[in-house]
Motif scaffolding. Structure first.
Motif, PDB file in Angstrom:
ATOM      1  N   GLY A  61      44.839  42.504  32.729  1.00  0.00           N
ATOM      2  CA  GLY A  61      45.565  43.847  33.518  1.00  0.00           C
ATOM      3  C   GLY A  61      44.551  44.656  34.566  1.00  0.00           C
ATOM      4  O   GLY A  61      44.864  45.757  35.005  1.00  0.00           O
ATOM      5  N   ILE A  62      43.557  43.793  35.030  1.00  0.00           N
ATOM      6  CA  ILE A  62      42.796  44.462  35.967  1.00  0.00           C
ATOM      7  C   ILE A  62      43.803  44.577  37.360  1.00  0.00           C
ATOM      8  O   ILE A  62      44.442  43.679  37.613  1.00  0.00           O
ATOM      9  N   THR A  63      43.116  45.590  38.022  1.00  0.00           N
ATOM     10  CA  THR A  63      44.014  45.691  39.467  1.00  0.00           C
ATOM     11  C   THR A  63      42.973  45.875  40.609  1.00  0.00           C
ATOM     12  O   THR A  63      43.519  46.039  41.660  1.00  0.00           O
ATOM     13  N   SER A  64      41.684  45.906  40.239  1.00  0.00           N
ATOM     14  CA  SER A  64      40.558  45.759  41.211  1.00  0.00           C
ATOM     15  C   SER A  64      39.622  45.014  40.655  1.00  0.00           C
ATOM     16  O   SER A  64      39.260  44.687  39.545  1.00  0.00           O
ATOM     17  N   SER A  65      38.734  44.697  41.725  1.00  0.00           N
ATOM     18  CA  SER A  65      37.533  43.689  41.403  1.00  0.00           C
ATOM     19  C   SER A  65      36.509  44.127  40.680  1.00  0.00           C
ATOM     20  O   SER A  65      36.023  45.226  40.757  1.00  0.00           O
ATOM     21  N   PRO A  66      36.208  43.577  39.694  1.00  0.00           N
ATOM     22  CA  PRO A  66      35.075  43.967  38.591  1.00  0.00           C
ATOM     23  C   PRO A  66      33.690  43.812  39.384  1.00  0.00           C
ATOM     24  O   PRO A  66      32.832  44.335  39.104  1.00  0.00           O
ATOM     25  N   LEU A  67      33.948  43.216  40.658  1.00  0.00           N
ATOM     26  CA  LEU A  67      32.528  43.336  41.676  1.00  0.00           C
ATOM     27  C   LEU A  67      32.428  44.435  42.122  1.00  0.00           C
ATOM     28  O   LEU A  67      31.343  44.612  42.976  1.00  0.00           O
ATOM     29  N   GLY A  68      33.434  45.544  42.222  1.00  0.00           N
ATOM     30  CA  GLY A  68      33.191  46.682  42.743  1.00  0.00           C
ATOM     31  C   GLY A  68      34.221  47.128  43.825  1.00  0.00           C
ATOM     32  O   GLY A  68      34.947  46.183  44.290  1.00  0.00           O
ATOM     33  N   ASP A  69      34.148  48.301  44.407  1.00  0.00           N
ATOM     34  CA  ASP A  69      35.173  48.972  45.356  1.00  0.00           C
ATOM     35  C   ASP A  69      34.739  48.082  46.747  1.00  0.00           C
ATOM     36  O   ASP A  69      35.959  48.064  47.417  1.00  0.00           O
ATOM     37  N   SER A  70      33.777  47.652  46.703  1.00  0.00           N
ATOM     38  CA  SER A  70      33.518  46.988  48.516  1.00  0.00           C
ATOM     39  C   SER A  70      34.342  45.680  48.536  1.00  0.00           C
ATOM     40  O   SER A  70      34.404  45.298  49.599  1.00  0.00           O
ATOM     41  N   VAL A  71      35.023  44.980  47.320  1.00  0.00           N
ATOM     42  CA  VAL A  71      35.505  43.761  47.277  1.00  0.00           C
ATOM     43  C   VAL A  71      36.845  43.937  47.097  1.00  0.00           C
ATOM     44  O   VAL A  71      37.522  44.698  46.271  1.00  0.00           O
ATOM     45  N   ASN A  72      37.743  43.548  48.045  1.00  0.00           N
ATOM     46  CA  ASN A  72      39.327  43.244  47.942  1.00  0.00           C
ATOM     47  C   ASN A  72      39.633  42.355  47.012  1.00  0.00           C
ATOM     48  O   ASN A  72      39.290  41.235  47.121  1.00  0.00           O
ATOM     49  N   TYR A  73      40.371  42.943  45.827  1.00  0.00           N
ATOM     50  CA  TYR A  73      41.012  42.252  44.820  1.00  0.00           C
ATOM     51  C   TYR A  73      42.302  41.655  45.155  1.00  0.00           C
ATOM     52  O   TYR A  73      43.381  42.692  45.419  1.00  0.00           O
ATOM     53  N   VAL A  74      42.888  40.553  45.060  1.00  0.00           N
ATOM     54  CA  VAL A  74      43.869  39.835  45.483  1.00  0.00           C
ATOM     55  C   VAL A  74      44.327  39.113  44.324  1.00  0.00           C
ATOM     56  O   VAL A  74      43.764  37.996  43.792  1.00  0.00           O
ATOM     57  N   SER A  75      45.523  39.295  43.598  1.00  0.00           N
ATOM     58  CA  SER A  75      46.042  38.802  42.516  1.00  0.00           C
ATOM     59  C   SER A  75      47.245  37.977  42.987  1.00  0.00           C
ATOM     60  O   SER A  75      48.123  38.450  43.615  1.00  0.00           O
ATOM     61  N   VAL A  76      47.264  36.574  42.929  1.00  0.00           N
ATOM     62  CA  VAL A  76      48.272  35.774  43.192  1.00  0.00           C
ATOM     63  C   VAL A  76      48.249  34.887  42.164  1.00  0.00           C
ATOM     64  O   VAL A  76      47.672  33.641  41.873  1.00  0.00           O
ATOM     65  N   PRO A  77      49.202  35.295  41.214  1.00  0.00           N
ATOM     66  CA  PRO A  77      49.412  34.491  39.728  1.00  0.00           C
ATOM     67  C   PRO A  77      50.095  33.118  39.983  1.00  0.00           C
ATOM     68  O   PRO A  77      51.050  32.998  40.588  1.00  0.00           O
ATOM     69  N   MET A  78      49.223  32.175  39.205  1.00  0.00           N
ATOM     70  CA  MET A  78      49.778  30.620  39.447  1.00  0.00           C
ATOM     71  C   MET A  78      49.977  30.275  37.773  1.00  0.00           C
ATOM     72  O   MET A  78      49.657  30.499  36.930  1.00  0.00           O
ATOM     73  N   LYS A  79      51.083  29.421  37.907  1.00  0.00           N
ATOM     74  CA  LYS A  79      51.667  29.197  36.535  1.00  0.00           C
ATOM     75  C   LYS A  79      50.533  28.134  35.944  1.00  0.00           C
ATOM     76  O   LYS A  79      49.952  27.484  36.735  1.00  0.00           O
TER      77      LYS A  79
END
Length: 168
Positions: free
Chosen positions: A42-60
Motif C-alpha cells: 500500500g505504499i505511495t511514496s518511496s521508503p528511500l525518502g522524499d527526495s526519491v520519486n516513487y513510480v508504481s507500474v504494477p506488473m502481472k
C-alpha cells in the motif's frame, strides 16, 4: 546489555537507504509489484525518502512475464526512457521475474550477448527465490523479441518494444 536483533536490522536498513540516496544518488524508484492485492504494502511514496520519486507500474505475475505484461511496458519504458529519472532503482518482490524481464529488455537493447542474458537471469538461482528458474523463461522472451524485424538482437528488441507502443 546486548542489542536487540531488530535494532541491528534497522541500523542496516538505514545504512542501505543512506547509501542509495547519498552515494548512488537514486532519483527514482520504479516499483513493479502489484497493487490490486496489496503486494506493494500500500505504499505511495518511496521508503528511500522524499527526495526519491516513487513510480508504481504494477506488473502481472505467474508465467510468461513478457507476454503477460506487454500492455504496461510502455509505461515502464516511459520512466526508463526519461533521463531526468536517473539513476533509477527497479524492483518487484524478489527481483527475478518482473524485474528480470525489464532487465532482459534493457540488456537486449544494449546488445548484450544471448549467453549473457541467460546467465544474468539464472544468477537468480543463487538467491532465496523459492523454486529454481530455468532457461525456458528466457527462451519464451527470445521467441517474442525475435518475432520483430531487425538484423541484431538490439534492433529486434527495439522494434518489438516500439510495436507495443514504447516511444522511440
Amino acid at each position: 546489555m546486548a542489542e536487540h536483533p531488530i535494532q541491528g536490522i534497522m541500523s542496516t536498513a538505514l545504512q542501505n537507504i543512506k547509501e542509495m540516496v547519498d552515494v548512488l544518488k537514486i532519483k527514482t524508484e520504479l516499483d513493479v509489484r502489484k497493487t490490486s492485492d496489496n503486494e506493494n504494502g500500500g505504499i505511495t511514496s518511496s521508503p528511500l525518502g522524499d527526495s526519491v520519486n516513487y513510480v508504481s507500474v504494477p506488473m502481472k505475475s505467474g508465467g510468461n512475464y513478457l507476454m503477460l505484461n506487454q500492455s504496461v511496458l510502455k509505461d515502464v519504458f516511459a520512466v526508463i526512457g526519461n533521463e531526468e529519472n536517473y539513476p533509477i532503482v527497479i524492483h518487484c518482490s524478489i527481483g527475478t521475474d518482473r524485474t528480470g524481464v525489464i532487465c532482459f529488455l534493457i540488456n537486449g537493447l544494449l546488445g548484450v550477448e544471448k549467453i549473457n542474458l541467460y546467465q544474468d537471469y539464472l544468477f537468480s538461482n543463487f538467491g532465496n527465490i523459492g523454486k529454481g528458474r530455468t532457461p525456458s523463461v528466457i527462451n519464451d522472451y527470445f521467441l517474442l523479441v525475435n518475432s520483430a524485424t531487425g538484423d541484431t538482437l538490439a534492433e529486434r528488441t527495439f522494434n518489438y518494444l516500439v510495436s507495443l507502443g514504447v516511444s522511440e
